[in-house]
Design an enzyme around this catalytic site. Structure first.
Site, PDB file in Angstrom:
ATOM      1  N   ASN A   7       0.864  -1.191   0.000  1.00 61.11           N
ATOM      2  CA  ASN A   7       0.000   0.000   0.000  1.00 61.11           C
ATOM      3  C   ASN A   7       0.903   1.244   0.000  1.00 61.11           C
ATOM      4  O   ASN A   7       1.702   1.438   0.921  1.00 61.11           O
ATOM      5  CB  ASN A   7      -0.891  -0.054   1.252  1.00 61.11           C
ATOM      6  CG  ASN A   7      -1.799   1.158   1.373  1.00 61.11           C
ATOM      7  OD1 ASN A   7      -1.404   2.280   1.092  1.00 61.11           O
ATOM      8  ND2 ASN A   7      -3.019   0.936   1.832  1.00 61.11           N
ATOM      9  N   HIS A  43      -5.499   3.639  -1.565  1.00 64.23           N
ATOM     10  CA  HIS A  43      -6.764   3.886  -0.860  1.00 64.23           C
ATOM     11  C   HIS A  43      -7.100   5.376  -1.008  1.00 64.23           C
ATOM     12  O   HIS A  43      -6.777   6.174  -0.132  1.00 64.23           O
ATOM     13  CB  HIS A  43      -6.603   3.504   0.615  1.00 64.23           C
ATOM     14  CG  HIS A  43      -7.873   3.503   1.405  1.00 64.23           C
ATOM     15  ND1 HIS A  43      -8.097   2.634   2.442  1.00 64.23           N
ATOM     16  CD2 HIS A  43      -8.990   4.256   1.328  1.00 64.23           C
ATOM     17  CE1 HIS A  43      -9.291   2.858   2.964  1.00 64.23           C
ATOM     18  NE2 HIS A  43      -9.852   3.851   2.309  1.00 64.23           N
ATOM     19  N   HIS A  50      -4.025  11.837   0.753  1.00 67.06           N
ATOM     20  CA  HIS A  50      -2.798  11.096   0.369  1.00 67.06           C
ATOM     21  C   HIS A  50      -2.888  10.711  -1.112  1.00 67.06           C
ATOM     22  O   HIS A  50      -2.427  11.477  -1.952  1.00 67.06           O
ATOM     23  CB  HIS A  50      -2.453   9.936   1.305  1.00 67.06           C
ATOM     24  CG  HIS A  50      -3.590   9.327   2.055  1.00 67.06           C
ATOM     25  ND1 HIS A  50      -4.656   8.765   1.424  1.00 67.06           N
ATOM     26  CD2 HIS A  50      -3.813   9.207   3.396  1.00 67.06           C
ATOM     27  CE1 HIS A  50      -5.489   8.306   2.347  1.00 67.06           C
ATOM     28  NE2 HIS A  50      -5.026   8.558   3.545  1.00 67.06           N
ATOM     29  N   GLU A  70      -8.711   0.252  -2.752  1.00 69.22           N
ATOM     30  CA  GLU A  70      -9.642   0.082  -1.637  1.00 69.22           C
ATOM     31  C   GLU A  70     -10.276   1.421  -1.297  1.00 69.22           C
ATOM     32  O   GLU A  70      -9.700   2.484  -1.539  1.00 69.22           O
ATOM     33  CB  GLU A  70      -8.926  -0.516  -0.423  1.00 69.22           C
ATOM     34  CG  GLU A  70      -7.684   0.243  -0.028  1.00 69.22           C
ATOM     35  CD  GLU A  70      -6.942  -0.386   1.139  1.00 69.22           C
ATOM     36  OE1 GLU A  70      -6.780  -1.615   1.159  1.00 69.22           O
ATOM     37  OE2 GLU A  70      -6.526   0.376   2.027  1.00 69.22           O
ATOM     38  N   THR A 100      -7.855   6.254   9.536  1.00 70.30           N
ATOM     39  CA  THR A 100      -7.603   4.989   8.840  1.00 70.30           C
ATOM     40  C   THR A 100      -8.794   4.068   9.108  1.00 70.30           C
ATOM     41  O   THR A 100      -9.593   4.334  10.004  1.00 70.30           O
ATOM     42  CB  THR A 100      -6.266   4.356   9.299  1.00 70.30           C
ATOM     43  OG1 THR A 100      -6.015   3.190   8.524  1.00 70.30           O
ATOM     44  CG2 THR A 100      -6.258   4.016  10.770  1.00 70.30           C
ATOM     45  N   HIS A 190      -4.028  -4.646   7.736  1.00 69.02           N
ATOM     46  CA  HIS A 190      -4.048  -3.609   8.766  1.00 69.02           C
ATOM     47  C   HIS A 190      -3.124  -3.955   9.910  1.00 69.02           C
ATOM     48  O   HIS A 190      -3.306  -4.960  10.581  1.00 69.02           O
ATOM     49  CB  HIS A 190      -5.456  -3.311   9.306  1.00 69.02           C
ATOM     50  CG  HIS A 190      -5.705  -1.830   9.356  1.00 69.02           C
ATOM     51  ND1 HIS A 190      -5.117  -1.024  10.290  1.00 69.02           N
ATOM     52  CD2 HIS A 190      -6.403  -1.016   8.538  1.00 69.02           C
ATOM     53  CE1 HIS A 190      -5.473   0.232  10.046  1.00 69.02           C
ATOM     54  NE2 HIS A 190      -6.244   0.273   8.978  1.00 69.02           N
ATOM     55  N   HIS A 214       1.681   0.960   6.203  1.00 71.43           N
ATOM     56  CA  HIS A 214       2.353   1.766   7.227  1.00 71.43           C
ATOM     57  C   HIS A 214       3.695   1.155   7.667  1.00 71.43           C
ATOM     58  O   HIS A 214       4.725   1.832   7.649  1.00 71.43           O
ATOM     59  CB  HIS A 214       1.407   1.933   8.418  1.00 71.43           C
ATOM     60  CG  HIS A 214       1.912   2.878   9.448  1.00 71.43           C
ATOM     61  ND1 HIS A 214       1.832   4.241   9.292  1.00 71.43           N
ATOM     62  CD2 HIS A 214       2.530   2.665  10.630  1.00 71.43           C
ATOM     63  CE1 HIS A 214       2.377   4.830  10.343  1.00 71.43           C
ATOM     64  NE2 HIS A 214       2.800   3.896  11.176  1.00 71.43           N
TER      65      HIS A 214
END
Ligand code: PXP
Length: 237
Positions: A7, A43, A50, A70, A100, A190, A214
């Site tokens: 991601n 996302h 972002h 997503e 998030t 996640h 992340h």
């Protein structure tokens, strides 16, 4: 084989902090692929804080691996998906200004909306994955409404891993077994990290794809992107 989808939202966040094009998101995405990522995830959120919608359009023609988009199915998001036609869309029930994603879908309450979306995307040749918790009735409902895959929301696993990893993984194993019995594909994401990913994969080796953002970017600050992606791929062997 479990695919690693990177991601790249955090890369866009860093770029947006200064308003220019450094780091270059498209180059980073291509480098992730070169360094061994099996897919790229983005996302886009309505405020484009972002990933921007324009980034999604620019990424599509240059990616050579799986593209996963997503997000919450707003009208703009649905239009974007139908225009870009990624390999996979992951539907997430997050509010527009949420930091998030922090929960999966209630597939019973939202069954009409989700059924329609799954059908729309299927007709466009796009696989749909539904972001979901480990509650078995919600997983069974996802299968009933025709979801191709579910993505298990792994934050509760990550949060309890250090304390007691056997307990932390237990509901995920049950959920993942039910997903398999129901014939759906299985994704997870996640807060997965170098600390907790190998054990997740060891316990649930049939997971089709993990989507990680992340922690990969944080680790890359110390290890560099190439070594970081290799280290995550090692966890999935
Ligand atoms: N899956 C979904 C649905 C997400 O919303 C996110 C965060 O954007 C991730 C996976 C990746 O989570 P993390 O950035 O903690 O790896």
């Amino acid at each position: 084989m479990t695919k690693l989808s990177v991601n790249v939202n955090k890369v866009a966040t860093l770029r947006n902090a200064r308003g220019g094009n450094n780091p270059n998101l498209l180059q980073v995405a291509k480098d992730c692929e070169k360094f061994g990522a099996d897919g790229i995830t983005v996302h886009p959120r309505p405020d484009e804080r972002h990933i921007r919608y324009a980034d999604v359009l620019a990424l599509k023609p240059i990616l050579t691996t799986e593209f996963n988009i997503e997000g919450y199915p707003s009208k703009e998001f649905i239009d974007l998906i139908l225009k870009v036609k990624p390999h996979q869309v992951t539907l997430v029930p997050d509010a527009p200004n949420q930091i998030t994603s922090n929960a999966g879908w209630d597939t019973i309450t939202h069954q009409a909306l989700l059924t329609e979306l799954i059908e729309t995307f299927r007709q466009a040749g796009i696989r749909t994955s539904i972001f979901i918790g480990t509650e078995i009735p919600l997983i069974e409902q996802a299968a009933k409404i025709g979801a191709d895959r579910v993505e298990l929301y792994t934050e509760p696993y990550a949060a309890h891993y250090a304390e007691n990893r056997e307990e932390a993984i237990a509901p995920f194993i049950k959920a993942a077994e039910r997903v398999k019995e129901l014939g759906m594909g299985l994704n997870a994401g996640h807060d997965l990290s170098l600390e907790n990913l190998a054990y997740f994969h060891e316990q649930i080796p049939w997971v089709d794809e993990v989507s990680i953002g992340h922690a990969i970017i944080c680790d890359a600050l110390y290890m560099g992107l190439e070594k970081t992606i290799a280290a995550y791929q090692d966890c999935l062997k």
